[in-house]
Design an enzyme around this catalytic site. Structure first.
Site, PDB file in Angstrom:
ATOM      1  N   CYS A  55       6.887   3.490  -6.510  1.00 51.49           N
ATOM      2  CA  CYS A  55       6.400   3.578  -5.126  1.00 51.49           C
ATOM      3  C   CYS A  55       5.884   2.222  -4.639  1.00 51.49           C
ATOM      4  O   CYS A  55       4.927   1.676  -5.189  1.00 51.49           O
ATOM      5  CB  CYS A  55       5.285   4.619  -5.026  1.00 51.49           C
ATOM      6  SG  CYS A  55       4.470   4.598  -3.409  1.00 51.49           S
TER       7      CYS A  55
ATOM      8  N   GLU B  64      -4.630   5.918   0.868  1.00 52.39           N
ATOM      9  CA  GLU B  64      -3.931   5.086   1.865  1.00 52.39           C
ATOM     10  C   GLU B  64      -3.902   3.655   1.327  1.00 52.39           C
ATOM     11  O   GLU B  64      -4.944   3.043   1.107  1.00 52.39           O
ATOM     12  CB  GLU B  64      -4.595   5.101   3.246  1.00 52.39           C
ATOM     13  CG  GLU B  64      -4.426   6.409   3.984  1.00 52.39           C
ATOM     14  CD  GLU B  64      -2.959   6.734   4.249  1.00 52.39           C
ATOM     15  OE1 GLU B  64      -2.220   5.864   4.712  1.00 52.39           O
ATOM     16  OE2 GLU B  64      -2.563   7.874   3.957  1.00 52.39           O
TER      17      GLU B  64
END
Lengths: 239, 239
Positions: free
Chosen positions: A28, A81
């Protein structure tokens, strides 16, 4: 870095008091942002890898209701986040400061990250959109990268100037994937020599210790994409 | 605040040295975030309103290539993206500090803004998506707002605690529009009394001087939406 990704049905790995944990997955790019910051600032941490298509129930319930990596946790403090994690780590761990002190430079860097977000939108269109639109998306991606070729020429060896700073770690993960992506979609958008400043930048970034520690090779990325094509994404690639 | 929105074909309004300028439009919730910060911190500024469907060429060329408001400018310094503008203003103008000093509270507030972004996604689906999906979007919006009803109960009179802070000004503009939106889409998602903490919060926010200075009335919002329906958006509404 060597633990396999935890998936649904797994149990929550007990916390060690005072130990910083990152919920991550090596494939990711957003998680990689935070791992780059951890590595560059040399912050001790333990990694819990998350299976991104079969997420553990406890991850959604206890850590991040949005289900995304990265998330970081230390005792009862949880942050997620990627940009928020990175800024938080830079504020709380003062060594190797990554965010510029000057508020205007901070703002300009955040704007550049925003522009890069428009570039990655094209990147994902190219990768996952209808194949008949792939060439057009590659062309738009290339135009977007041209802006970054000009920008790096103005800024120095790195987007952060003479050394890599937060802005570099925010954009790098996609650059790392570009050569694999070109092969995968059979489009050239950066390897044609038309952006010499940016390709020199990419070479320089590959020699940065944090990048060397966190990166997957082009072969690893291709292996992952191939596993996605085969319908069984390998979230343990490169471990 | 009284100048009509500038559109394509207009000329760049000359800068006054040392004067902070905001490129804005009263109907835009993102621009309102920055105007709330300017008002609350009592920062002297001049407003240049931008016609959002016929943007001036100079705005795209000289100010913000992404074409969005808000943008702020002082002499040769230009900043855009609403969150970046707001954080920049709070850093550079120290009075009435809006961002918490504690990095963890800062991070949690930014995460809450991210969650609110998911709520506004539903809001826009409800307003502009296919009408057959409107009721479902209103229902999902309501579920999202429930989270904020619980959160405000934990936090105090405002999301910032005992007084409004940055987090409040980041979310308020959408709350301001909710009553108009309910009428427009003929769906109730907040006025049914099921979120008493949140409706009390909305009443409190309406008494905050910065909110009073920046807001448009429900009638103004309805007037704008009606003009959009009529095919001629009125970007001078409420001026």
């Amino acid at each position: 870095m060597s633990t396999e990704a935890l998936s649904s049905g797994s149990t929550f790995p007990p916390l060690k008091a005072g130990t910083l944990r990152i919920y991550s997955n090596r494939i990711c790019p957003y998680a990689e942002r935070a791992r780059l910051v951890l590595a560059h600032k040399d912050i001790p941490n333990e990694v819990v890898n998350i299976h991104l298509s079969k997420k553990p129930e406890w991850f959604l319930e206890k850590i991040n209701p949005l289900g995304k990596v990265p998330a970081i946790q230390k005792d009862d403090k949880i942050v997620y986040e990627s940009a928020v994690c990175c800024d938080y780590l830079d504020q709380v761990y003062p060594g190797n400061k990554l965010i510029p002190d000057d508020p205007y430079q901070q703002a300009r860097d955040r704007i550049l990250v925003e522009h890069f977000g428009q570039v990655t939108t094209q990147y994902y269109k190219m990768l996952f959109g209808p194949s008949e639109n792939c060439a057009a998306a590659a062309e738009t991606l290339k135009k977007g990268l041209m802006e970054f070729d000009k920008e790096i020429q103005k800024r120095g060896d790195f987007f952060g100037g003479s050394e890599p700073r937060m802005i570099d770690f925010m954009v790098w993960p996609w650059f790392e994937r570009f050569h694999a992506t070109e092969k995968l979609v059979n489009q050239i958008f950066i390897s044609d020599g038309s952006m010499p400043n940016l390709t020199a930048y990419m070479d320089r970034m590959l020699s940065v210790p944090a990048v060397q520690k966190c990166r997957l090779s082009t072969e690893n990325h291709l292996e992952f994409y191939q596993s996605v094509k085969n319908g069984a994404p390998n979230y343990n690639v490169g471990l």
